[in-house]
Write a protein that holds these residues in place. Structure first.
Motif, PDB file in Angstrom:
ATOM      1  N   ALA A 256      48.044 -24.066  20.269  1.00  0.00           N
ATOM      2  CA  ALA A 256      48.918 -24.800  19.352  1.00  0.00           C
ATOM      3  C   ALA A 256      50.122 -23.969  18.935  1.00  0.00           C
ATOM      4  O   ALA A 256      51.139 -24.521  18.498  1.00  0.00           O
ATOM      5  N   LEU A 257      50.041 -22.644  19.090  1.00  0.00           N
ATOM      6  CA  LEU A 257      51.193 -21.771  18.848  1.00  0.00           C
ATOM      7  C   LEU A 257      51.872 -21.378  20.157  1.00  0.00           C
ATOM      8  O   LEU A 257      53.107 -21.315  20.231  1.00  0.00           O
ATOM      9  N   LEU A 258      51.087 -21.160  21.195  1.00  0.00           N
ATOM     10  CA  LEU A 258      51.676 -20.766  22.474  1.00  0.00           C
ATOM     11  C   LEU A 258      52.569 -21.863  23.050  1.00  0.00           C
ATOM     12  O   LEU A 258      53.613 -21.566  23.649  1.00  0.00           O
ATOM     13  N   LYS A 259      52.178 -23.108  22.871  1.00  0.00           N
ATOM     14  CA  LYS A 259      52.970 -24.209  23.428  1.00  0.00           C
ATOM     15  C   LYS A 259      54.380 -24.250  22.840  1.00  0.00           C
ATOM     16  O   LYS A 259      55.360 -24.299  23.581  1.00  0.00           O
ATOM     17  N   PRO A 260      54.544 -24.222  21.504  1.00  0.00           N
ATOM     18  CA  PRO A 260      55.922 -24.211  20.987  1.00  0.00           C
ATOM     19  C   PRO A 260      56.668 -22.915  21.280  1.00  0.00           C
ATOM     20  O   PRO A 260      57.897 -22.924  21.376  1.00  0.00           O
ATOM     21  N   LEU A 261      55.937 -21.802  21.450  1.00  0.00           N
ATOM     22  CA  LEU A 261      56.612 -20.563  21.832  1.00  0.00           C
ATOM     23  C   LEU A 261      57.300 -20.722  23.181  1.00  0.00           C
ATOM     24  O   LEU A 261      58.493 -20.420  23.327  1.00  0.00           O
ATOM     25  N   LEU A 262      56.555 -21.204  24.171  1.00  0.00           N
ATOM     26  CA  LEU A 262      57.135 -21.372  25.500  1.00  0.00           C
ATOM     27  C   LEU A 262      58.147 -22.504  25.539  1.00  0.00           C
ATOM     28  O   LEU A 262      59.190 -22.391  26.187  1.00  0.00           O
ATOM     29  N   ALA A 263      57.852 -23.593  24.839  1.00  0.00           N
ATOM     30  CA  ALA A 263      58.799 -24.708  24.795  1.00  0.00           C
ATOM     31  C   ALA A 263      60.101 -24.279  24.141  1.00  0.00           C
ATOM     32  O   ALA A 263      61.200 -24.666  24.573  1.00  0.00           O
ATOM     33  N   GLY A 264      60.003 -23.438  23.103  1.00  0.00           N
ATOM     34  CA  GLY A 264      61.199 -22.937  22.437  1.00  0.00           C
ATOM     35  C   GLY A 264      62.015 -22.039  23.346  1.00  0.00           C
ATOM     36  O   GLY A 264      63.253 -22.066  23.320  1.00  0.00           O
ATOM     37  N   MET A 265      61.334 -21.267  24.155  1.00  0.00           N
ATOM     38  CA  MET A 265      62.022 -20.399  25.115  1.00  0.00           C
ATOM     39  C   MET A 265      62.782 -21.232  26.143  1.00  0.00           C
ATOM     40  O   MET A 265      63.952 -20.959  26.440  1.00  0.00           O
ATOM     41  N   VAL A 266      62.133 -22.269  26.654  1.00  0.00           N
ATOM     42  CA  VAL A 266      62.771 -23.153  27.630  1.00  0.00           C
ATOM     43  C   VAL A 266      63.949 -23.880  27.009  1.00  0.00           C
ATOM     44  O   VAL A 266      65.036 -23.977  27.609  1.00  0.00           O
ATOM     45  N   SER A 267      63.774 -24.393  25.796  1.00  0.00           N
ATOM     46  CA  SER A 267      64.854 -25.126  25.117  1.00  0.00           C
ATOM     47  C   SER A 267      66.033 -24.212  24.820  1.00  0.00           C
ATOM     48  O   SER A 267      67.199 -24.617  24.964  1.00  0.00           O
ATOM     49  N   TRP A 268      65.723 -22.984  24.401  1.00  0.00           N
ATOM     50  CA  TRP A 268      66.804 -22.027  24.127  1.00  0.00           C
ATOM     51  C   TRP A 268      67.630 -21.796  25.383  1.00  0.00           C
ATOM     52  O   TRP A 268      68.861 -21.814  25.332  1.00  0.00           O
ATOM     53  N   GLY A 269      66.975 -21.576  26.508  1.00  0.00           N
ATOM     54  CA  GLY A 269      67.704 -21.347  27.743  1.00  0.00           C
ATOM     55  C   GLY A 269      68.560 -22.536  28.124  1.00  0.00           C
ATOM     56  O   GLY A 269      69.730 -22.387  28.509  1.00  0.00           O
ATOM     57  N   SER A 270      67.996 -23.717  27.995  1.00  0.00           N
ATOM     58  CA  SER A 270      68.722 -24.929  28.358  1.00  0.00           C
ATOM     59  C   SER A 270      69.966 -25.115  27.500  1.00  0.00           C
ATOM     60  O   SER A 270      71.056 -25.410  28.008  1.00  0.00           O
ATOM     61  N   GLU A 271      69.823 -24.910  26.211  1.00  0.00           N
ATOM     62  CA  GLU A 271      70.957 -25.093  25.299  1.00  0.00           C
ATOM     63  C   GLU A 271      72.008 -24.002  25.504  1.00  0.00           C
ATOM     64  O   GLU A 271      73.202 -24.274  25.531  1.00  0.00           O
ATOM     65  N   ARG A 272      71.559 -22.774  25.658  1.00  0.00           N
ATOM     66  CA  ARG A 272      72.495 -21.653  25.798  1.00  0.00           C
ATOM     67  C   ARG A 272      73.352 -21.830  27.041  1.00  0.00           C
ATOM     68  O   ARG A 272      74.571 -21.680  26.990  1.00  0.00           O
ATOM     69  N   TYR A 273      72.741 -22.168  28.143  1.00  0.00           N
ATOM     70  CA  TYR A 273      73.481 -22.193  29.392  1.00  0.00           C
ATOM     71  C   TYR A 273      74.150 -23.536  29.643  1.00  0.00           C
ATOM     72  O   TYR A 273      75.103 -23.624  30.397  1.00  0.00           O
ATOM     73  N   LYS A 274      73.707 -24.552  28.948  1.00  0.00           N
ATOM     74  CA  LYS A 274      74.420 -25.830  29.014  1.00  0.00           C
ATOM     75  C   LYS A 274      75.792 -25.688  28.386  1.00  0.00           C
ATOM     76  O   LYS A 274      76.766 -26.332  28.818  1.00  0.00           O
ATOM     77  N   GLN A 275      75.869 -24.815  27.392  1.00  0.00           N
ATOM     78  CA  GLN A 275      77.144 -24.597  26.696  1.00  0.00           C
ATOM     79  C   GLN A 275      78.009 -23.554  27.409  1.00  0.00           C
ATOM     80  O   GLN A 275      79.076 -23.213  26.914  1.00  0.00           O
ATOM     81  N   GLY A 276      77.500 -23.024  28.505  1.00  0.00           N
ATOM     82  CA  GLY A 276      78.298 -22.069  29.279  1.00  0.00           C
ATOM     83  C   GLY A 276      78.317 -20.683  28.702  1.00  0.00           C
ATOM     84  O   GLY A 276      79.173 -19.869  29.041  1.00  0.00           O
ATOM     85  N   ALA A 277      77.332 -20.347  27.828  1.00  0.00           N
ATOM     86  CA  ALA A 277      77.290 -19.010  27.266  1.00  0.00           C
ATOM     87  C   ALA A 277      76.852 -18.005  28.312  1.00  0.00           C
ATOM     88  O   ALA A 277      76.198 -18.358  29.294  1.00  0.00           O
ATOM     89  N   VAL A 278      77.224 -16.759  28.107  1.00  0.00           N
ATOM     90  CA  VAL A 278      76.812 -15.707  29.034  1.00  0.00           C
ATOM     91  C   VAL A 278      76.243 -14.537  28.247  1.00  0.00           C
ATOM     92  O   VAL A 278      76.431 -14.461  27.055  1.00  0.00           O
TER      93      VAL A 278
END
Length: 278
Positions: A256-278
């Motif tokens: 119940a904690l590991l799932k949001p940890l990994l989901a948060g990691m995936v979401s962070w990557g998606s948002e960061r690179y969707k915006q073209g950040a480097v």
């Protein structure tokens, strides 16, 4: 020294391909032994107590996130996939090496005069260690080519009390980012915030476990590859004594904690690179 076909090592890892730009590396869950290691282990080492028990089962939910999953098949008593090939120590405190001659508690891994030969250990390096790391490299390269970035989550566990390695009881979740060098600071913040939003499990960032060779070698945020290690205290999902049984109830709480940890990691990557950040 040439190796006979009978001594060849096959299937050094198990790989499940995913669809998202995250790779879960599980280097220490393997229990396969070579004949010489199996015959040479001390009585203390025979239970394979230093194994990261049940980690593939614990993280099986990550397949639904699209994660690729890489699992080492051989025991760390054969060769430790999370140590550098030159066996340089990663920690100044007590630790174990590329070819562990002692257990975490300090007892001998092998019976006297029964350690594998240099030639055998070179074989382990060539046929177990190298293929595992080549797979990490190729999968991260594939993700970067397809998505422009890659995320690496190195999944581990360890008994919660090992006096030789650390004082007292280990925190439940031990996040490591090589002291902030293996991933963007914003990703560390996301993971810490997720842990802080619950009170069931304790956590620490870059405490006793800052990340082993895999995290340090492949975490290159400046090249858009972000790596995080998580060392779990085993008491939270299994029995820490033989037969090292998996606890569905405990594991469910931890997931119940590991799932949001990994989901948060995936979401962070998606948002960061969707915006073209480097």
């Amino acid at each position: 020294m040439s190796l006979s076909a009978a001594n060849r090592i096959t299937d050094p890892y198990h790989f499940i391909p995913g669809t998202a730009p995250i790779l879960i590396s599980i280097p220490h869950a393997g229990t396969h032994l070579t004949p010489e290691v199996a015959s040479g282990l001390s009585d203390a080492a025979l239970p394979l107590s230093d194994t990261d028990w049940h980690i593939p089962k614990l993280y099986d939910f990550a397949r639904a996130l699209g994660a690729s999953i890489l699992v080492g098949q051989y025991s760390r008593f054969v060769i430790d996939l999370n140590r550098p090939s030159d066996d340089k120590p990663l920690y100044t405190t007590a630790t174990t090496g590329l070819y562990p001659d002692t257990l975490f508690d300090g007892r001998a891994t092998f019976k006297p005069g029964m350690t594998p030969t240099d030639a055998q250990r070179q074989q382990y390096l060539d046929e177990i260690w190298q293929p595992y790391h080549q797979k990490i490299q190729s999968e991260l390269a594939r993700m970067k080519q397809e998505f422009g970035y890659a995320l690496l989550f190195d999944a581990h566990s360890i008994a919660s009390v090992i006096p030789r390695l650390f004082d007292g009881q280990l925190p439940d979740l031990n996040l490591g980012t090589n002291s902030g060098e293996s991933c963007a600071p914003a990703l560390s913040e996301i993971l810490e915030k997720t842990c802080q939003q619950q009170t069931r499990f304790t956590h620490v960032l870059n405490g006793r476990f800052k990340g082993g060779y895999i995290t340090r070698a492949y975490g290159q945020p400046e090249n858009d590859v972000h790596a995080v290690q998580l060392e779990l205290a085993q008491v939270n999902y299994m029995e820490e004594i033989e037969p090292f049984s998996y606890s569905e109830d405990k594991a469910s709480e931890l997931q119940a904690l590991l799932k949001p940890l990994l989901a948060g990691m995936v979401s962070w990557g998606s948002e960061r690179y969707k915006q073209g950040a480097v």
